[in-house]
Design a protein around this motif. Structure first.
Motif, short mmCIF file in Angstrom:
data_model
loop_
_atom_site.label_atom_id
_atom_site.label_comp_id
_atom_site.label_asym_id
_atom_site.label_seq_id
_atom_site.Cartn_x
_atom_site.Cartn_y
_atom_site.Cartn_z
N GLU A 244 22.49 -76.95 33.72
CA GLU A 244 23.68 -76.15 33.45
C GLU A 244 24.92 -76.76 34.10
O GLU A 244 26.04 -76.53 33.64
N GLN A 245 24.73 -77.51 35.16
CA GLN A 245 25.87 -78.08 35.89
C GLN A 245 26.34 -79.41 35.32
O GLN A 245 27.46 -79.84 35.61
N ARG A 246 25.54 -80.06 34.50
CA ARG A 246 25.93 -81.36 33.98
C ARG A 246 26.68 -81.22 32.65
O ARG A 246 26.55 -80.22 31.95
N ASP A 247 27.45 -82.24 32.33
CA ASP A 247 28.17 -82.25 31.07
C ASP A 247 27.35 -83.04 30.04
O ASP A 247 26.65 -83.99 30.39
N GLY A 248 27.45 -82.62 28.78
CA GLY A 248 26.67 -83.28 27.75
C GLY A 248 27.50 -83.55 26.51
O GLY A 248 28.73 -83.41 26.51
N TYR A 249 26.82 -83.92 25.45
CA TYR A 249 27.48 -84.24 24.18
C TYR A 249 27.61 -82.99 23.32
O TYR A 249 26.75 -82.12 23.32
N LEU A 250 28.69 -82.93 22.58
CA LEU A 250 28.90 -81.87 21.60
C LEU A 250 28.66 -82.47 20.22
O LEU A 250 29.36 -83.41 19.81
N PRO B 128 21.27 -84.95 27.15
CA PRO B 128 22.18 -83.90 27.62
C PRO B 128 23.12 -83.44 26.51
O PRO B 128 23.82 -84.25 25.91
N ASN C 40 25.94 -80.25 25.21
CA ASN C 40 26.67 -79.01 25.40
C ASN C 40 26.39 -78.09 24.22
O ASN C 40 26.14 -78.57 23.11
N HIS D 178 30.02 -74.85 19.51
CA HIS D 178 31.19 -73.97 19.60
C HIS D 178 30.82 -72.59 19.05
O HIS D 178 30.09 -72.47 18.07
N LYS E 13 22.23 -74.76 28.06
CA LYS E 13 22.12 -76.19 27.79
C LYS E 13 20.67 -76.68 27.67
O LYS E 13 20.42 -77.88 27.72
#
Length: 219
Positions: free
Chosen positions: A50-56, A118, A120, A123, A146
């Motif tokens: 949940e703390q990491r950033d990923g691809y949309l 990873p 995100n 939308h 996530k």
């Protein structure tokens, strides 16, 4: 001796009969310890993702679906079939063993793919209200968003479909798989690829879990 019948059903053993077999007791002990370890690791794992950033991802289907909160029917389907699976396992120790091994393999596969890919959330995501799942994730106050590739909701339902023995039970689990797979897209909880990939990957987990649970006797 633990074995499959010619029609690929599980041996009709009672729990009293099953626990007399050393192979059953060893496999049950091993998988119980692994399951306990996974439950212990869950909160740390999901806090990390949940703390990491990923691809949309761009998703034609999800992007054209108006998001709606369908948490209640998703919850009913998931836990209704889970309850059915539990009831059947109480009566059939071999179903319990195969189902638990399959579920553990499936869980480990998801933890691996989630770690390697990873993402995100889409939308328009509406958090899925499922207090029972949040309890096992070790997070009662917020939502895990996530744990995307691949869908645990869909894969667990399809795993139950593969494990259950009675035709009516299998039909219910398959219907639930389709409903849950559709609704998680409506709620923008998953991408389409998460749902589609859940089917073959859960089948792979089932085959591996069954072979490990049954040993040389697996069909």
């Amino acid at each position: 001796m633990l074995s499959f019948k010619e029609n690929n059903t599980l041996p009709a053993l009672t729990w009293k009969e099953a626990v007399k077999a050393d192979s059953f007791k060893i496999r049950l002990l091993v998988i119980s310890l692994i399951f306990a370890a996974i439950l212990f690791a869950f909160p740390f794992f999901f806090q990390h993702i949940e703390q990491r950033d990923g691809y949309l991802l761009k998703d034609f289907i999800v992007d054209h679906l108006k998001p709606a909160d369908v948490s209640v029917p998703i919850f009913v389907c998931i836990w209704g079939i889970t309850l059915l699976m539990i009831i059947r396992c109480i009566r059939n120790p071999m179903l319990f063993l195969v189902g638990l091994y399959g579920f553990i393999v499936l869980t480990l596969m998801r933890m691996l793919t989630i770690s390697l890919i990873p993402l995100n959330p889409p939308h328009g995501l509406i958090p899925l209200v499922d207090p029972l799942s949040n309890f096992f994730y070790g997070n009662k106050s917020s939502f895990v968003t996530k744990d995307l590739f691949f869908s645990g909701h869909v894969s667990s339902q399809f795993l139950y479909f593969l494990c259950l023995l009675k035709p009516r039970d299998k039909k219910l689990a398959l219907i639930s798989t389709v409903i849950v797979g559709s609704l998680v897209l409506v709620q923008h909880v998953h991408y389409t690829i998460d749902v589609v990939a859940a089917i073959p990957l859960s089948y792979l987990a089932y085959r591996i879990g069954k072979r490990v649970a049954m040993g040389r006797n697996a069909a």
